[in-house]
Write a protein that holds these residues in place. Structure first.
Motif, PDB file in Angstrom:
ATOM      1  N   LEU A   1       0.807  -1.221   0.000  1.00  0.00           N
ATOM      2  CA  LEU A   1       0.000   0.000   0.000  1.00  0.00           C
ATOM      3  C   LEU A   1       0.841   1.273   0.000  1.00  0.00           C
ATOM      4  CD1 LEU A   1      -2.814  -1.015   2.530  1.00  0.00           C
ATOM      5  CD2 LEU A   1      -2.930  -0.970   0.036  1.00  0.00           C
ATOM      6  N   ASP A   2       2.153   1.144   0.134  1.00  0.00           N
ATOM      7  CA  ASP A   2       3.020   2.320   0.132  1.00  0.00           C
ATOM      8  C   ASP A   2       3.344   2.799  -1.282  1.00  0.00           C
ATOM      9  OD1 ASP A   2       3.297   2.692   2.902  1.00  0.00           O
ATOM     10  OD2 ASP A   2       4.750   1.045   2.999  1.00  0.00           O
ATOM     11  N   ALA A   3       2.887   2.080  -2.306  1.00  0.00           N
ATOM     12  CA  ALA A   3       3.122   2.479  -3.692  1.00  0.00           C
ATOM     13  C   ALA A   3       1.811   2.454  -4.466  1.00  0.00           C
ATOM     14  CB  ALA A   3       4.143   1.549  -4.340  1.00  0.00           C
ATOM     15  N   GLU A   4       1.621   3.463  -5.306  1.00  0.00           N
ATOM     16  CA  GLU A   4       0.420   3.537  -6.141  1.00  0.00           C
ATOM     17  C   GLU A   4       0.821   3.843  -7.582  1.00  0.00           C
ATOM     18  OE1 GLU A   4      -3.729   6.105  -6.731  1.00  0.00           O
ATOM     19  OE2 GLU A   4      -2.292   6.644  -5.146  1.00  0.00           O
ATOM     20  N   LEU A   5       0.492   2.943  -8.499  1.00  0.00           N
ATOM     21  CA  LEU A   5       0.748   3.178  -9.915  1.00  0.00           C
ATOM     22  C   LEU A   5      -0.282   4.181 -10.445  1.00  0.00           C
ATOM     23  CD1 LEU A   5       2.472   2.023 -12.406  1.00  0.00           C
ATOM     24  CD2 LEU A   5       0.337   0.891 -13.002  1.00  0.00           C
ATOM     25  N   LEU A   6       0.189   5.294 -10.983  1.00  0.00           N
ATOM     26  CA  LEU A   6      -0.699   6.327 -11.501  1.00  0.00           C
ATOM     27  C   LEU A   6      -0.906   6.194 -13.007  1.00  0.00           C
ATOM     28  CD1 LEU A   6       0.673   9.432  -9.532  1.00  0.00           C
ATOM     29  CD2 LEU A   6      -1.151   7.843  -8.874  1.00  0.00           C
ATOM     30  N   GLU A   7       0.131   5.833 -13.713  1.00  0.00           N
ATOM     31  CA  GLU A   7       0.066   5.696 -15.174  1.00  0.00           C
ATOM     32  C   GLU A   7       0.927   4.508 -15.586  1.00  0.00           C
ATOM     33  OE1 GLU A   7       1.206   9.252 -17.191  1.00  0.00           O
ATOM     34  OE2 GLU A   7       0.076  10.551 -15.843  1.00  0.00           O
ATOM     35  N   PRO A   8       0.528   3.838 -16.703  1.00  0.00           N
ATOM     36  CA  PRO A   8      -0.629   4.078 -17.580  1.00  0.00           C
ATOM     37  C   PRO A   8      -1.923   3.518 -16.973  1.00  0.00           C
ATOM     38  CG  PRO A   8       0.656   2.253 -18.419  1.00  0.00           C
ATOM     39  CD  PRO A   8       1.413   2.778 -17.230  1.00  0.00           C
ATOM     40  N   GLN A   9      -3.022   4.022 -17.425  1.00  0.00           N
ATOM     41  CA  GLN A   9      -4.311   3.689 -16.845  1.00  0.00           C
ATOM     42  C   GLN A   9      -4.660   2.211 -17.037  1.00  0.00           C
ATOM     43  OE1 GLN A   9      -6.213   5.542 -14.934  1.00  0.00           O
ATOM     44  NE2 GLN A   9      -7.764   3.936 -14.706  1.00  0.00           N
ATOM     45  N   TYR A  10      -4.349   1.647 -18.213  1.00  0.00           N
ATOM     46  CA  TYR A  10      -4.754   0.266 -18.469  1.00  0.00           C
ATOM     47  C   TYR A  10      -4.007  -0.714 -17.564  1.00  0.00           C
ATOM     48  CZ  TYR A  10      -0.533  -0.730 -21.273  1.00  0.00           C
ATOM     49  OH  TYR A  10       0.756  -0.935 -21.698  1.00  0.00           O
ATOM     50  N   ILE A  11      -2.758  -0.396 -17.213  1.00  0.00           N
ATOM     51  CA  ILE A  11      -2.030  -1.266 -16.288  1.00  0.00           C
ATOM     52  C   ILE A  11      -2.524  -1.039 -14.863  1.00  0.00           C
ATOM     53  CG2 ILE A  11       0.240  -1.794 -15.301  1.00  0.00           C
ATOM     54  CD1 ILE A  11       1.461  -1.394 -17.989  1.00  0.00           C
ATOM     55  N   ARG A  12      -2.930   0.185 -14.569  1.00  0.00           N
ATOM     56  CA  ARG A  12      -3.543   0.458 -13.262  1.00  0.00           C
ATOM     57  C   ARG A  12      -4.791  -0.409 -13.080  1.00  0.00           C
ATOM     58  NH1 ARG A  12      -3.801   4.836  -9.526  1.00  0.00           N
ATOM     59  NH2 ARG A  12      -5.897   5.120  -8.669  1.00  0.00           N
ATOM     60  N   GLU A  13      -5.586  -0.559 -14.145  1.00  0.00           N
ATOM     61  CA  GLU A  13      -6.783  -1.403 -14.085  1.00  0.00           C
ATOM     62  C   GLU A  13      -6.406  -2.874 -13.921  1.00  0.00           C
ATOM     63  OE1 GLU A  13      -8.828  -0.400 -17.658  1.00  0.00           O
ATOM     64  OE2 GLU A  13      -9.363   1.620 -16.986  1.00  0.00           O
ATOM     65  N   GLU A  14      -5.323  -3.294 -14.589  1.00  0.00           N
ATOM     66  CA  GLU A  14      -4.865  -4.673 -14.432  1.00  0.00           C
ATOM     67  C   GLU A  14      -4.436  -4.938 -12.987  1.00  0.00           C
ATOM     68  OE1 GLU A  14      -1.769  -5.371 -17.228  1.00  0.00           O
ATOM     69  OE2 GLU A  14      -3.068  -5.168 -18.993  1.00  0.00           O
ATOM     70  N   LEU A  15      -3.776  -3.966 -12.363  1.00  0.00           N
ATOM     71  CA  LEU A  15      -3.367  -4.120 -10.975  1.00  0.00           C
ATOM     72  C   LEU A  15      -4.585  -4.181 -10.053  1.00  0.00           C
ATOM     73  CD1 LEU A  15      -0.229  -1.825 -10.514  1.00  0.00           C
ATOM     74  CD2 LEU A  15      -0.329  -4.313 -10.416  1.00  0.00           C
ATOM     75  N   HIS A  16      -5.594  -3.403 -10.371  1.00  0.00           N
ATOM     76  CA  HIS A  16      -6.821  -3.428  -9.575  1.00  0.00           C
ATOM     77  C   HIS A  16      -7.429  -4.836  -9.593  1.00  0.00           C
ATOM     78  CE1 HIS A  16     -11.251  -3.012  -9.077  1.00  0.00           C
ATOM     79  NE2 HIS A  16     -10.881  -2.202  -8.086  1.00  0.00           N
ATOM     80  N   ALA A  17      -7.482  -5.440 -10.780  1.00  0.00           N
ATOM     81  CA  ALA A  17      -8.023  -6.801 -10.900  1.00  0.00           C
ATOM     82  C   ALA A  17      -7.145  -7.803 -10.152  1.00  0.00           C
ATOM     83  CB  ALA A  17      -8.136  -7.176 -12.373  1.00  0.00           C
TER      84      ALA A  17
END
Length: 332
Positions: free
Chosen positions: A304-320
């Motif tokens: 939780l100490d790191a948050e991917l901001l870009e690119p958006q499509y990889i951010r969505e992959e991380l969410h899944a």
């Protein structure tokens, strides 16, 4: 006992001074003092003793001492700069213009000295020397990597004499062992492992081989020349660690919490990386890579100490991914 200790220290210091004098055109008293961790006055006394031992030298003003005659037939020892270049130059080279940097010159002169050391010796001596180098130069920190030392003598032989190396290589993604003829250019340490970067004549392309996956190695009779257009910096520039699995480059932006920002700044980044401290103390990291898998594995390690901001499509992959992981650890 104290006197014996002083004598040993003095002997070691005299040996170090002679080694530096052999391996450099000139060396100043201050440089010798810094290298030997002593005073300039002590170096003056040591130089008088060296003269009494039969080593003839002259003093060239501000340039320092120049060794004129050695009473023994000298072996051209590797200087400390050459040892350092041979061991760490490949991993440092992404931060420098390779062919213009002093470490490149030290690297090449070190290779030439290794050739000269082995040139007039019989095969038994040469094999022993390479085995000794293989045992003493330890880049890795993995207990299971000890078997790589059996490959090192052949690898050093191949690199120093530009001879094709025939290897049996285990490709872990195919779970197969294949036979390759390679031209080893560089030995690169990454994350506790050693990798060989060079040209694979079998695949007709530049490749990277992890050393502990080389099950066997034999030096062939055919020689090779490093391609003039091959630049190790360019080759590794878009790799987060060592591999480049993507066909195209991707720019990533990651925000790290202020509590770990200072730790992130200490990382040894192999790829070009921009770090920017925000007003709240958090850290923004921006980098462009062809190593999505390696990079995301690194980012996920911060939780939780790191948050991917870009690119958006990889951010969505991380969410899944994290959603699936959350389901896995949900209390039964």
């Amino acid at each position: 006992m104290e006197e014996t200790t002083r004598d040993v220290a003095k002997t070691e210091r005299l040996f170090s001074i002679l080694t530096l004098l052999r391996d450099n055109a000139t060396v100043t008293a201050r440089e010798l003092a810094e290298y030997c961790h002593t005073t300039v006055r002590t170096i003056y006394r040591d130089m008088k003793e060296i003269d009494a031992l039969g080593y003839q030298y002259i003093t060239e003003g501000r340039y320092g001492y120049r060794l004129l005659q050695n009473p023994n037939s000298p072996i051209r020892y590797l200087s400390k700069e050459e040892w350092l270049a041979l061991t760490v130059y490949p991993q440092m080279s992404q931060d420098m213009t390779v062919r213009d940097h002093p470490y490149h010159r030290a690297y090449r002169s070190g290779i030439e000295k290794m050739k000269e050391i082995t040139k007039d010796r019989d095969s038994g001596d040469v094999t022993a020397l390479r085995q000794e180098l293989g045992n003493r130069i330890r880049f890795h920190d993995q207990a299971g990597e000890k078997d790589t030392n059996r490959v090192m003598p052949s690898l050093f032989h191949s690199i120093t004499e530009n001879k094709v190396l025939e290897i049996e290589y285990y490709a872990i993604y195919r779970d197969q062992v294949s036979h390759r003829n390679i031209h080893p250019y560089f030995i690169i340490p990454r994350s506790g492992h050693l990798y060989v970067v060079g040209y694979c004549a079998t695949r007709e392309d530049y490749r990277i081989f992890r050393l502990n996956r080389i099950h066997g190695a034999r030096v062939g009779d055919e020689t090779f020349t490093m391609e003039e257009d091959f630049n190790i910096d360019d080759y590794l520039s878009a790799r987060w660690s060592i591999f480049a699995d993507d066909e195209e480059e991707t720019t990533f932006v990651v925000r790290f919490h202020e509590d770990i920002a200072r730790y992130v700044k200490e990382f040894n980044f192999y790829a070009d990386t921009e770090l920017k401290t925000e007003g709240d103390g958090s850290l923004l990291l921006t980098t462009t890579l062809q190593s999505t898998k390696e990079f995301l594995r690194w980012v996920r390690g911060f939780g939780l100490d790191a948050e991917l901001l870009e690119p958006q499509y990889i951010r969505e992959e991380l969410h899944a991914f994290f959603k699936q992981q959350s389901e896995r650890y949900k209390p039964s």
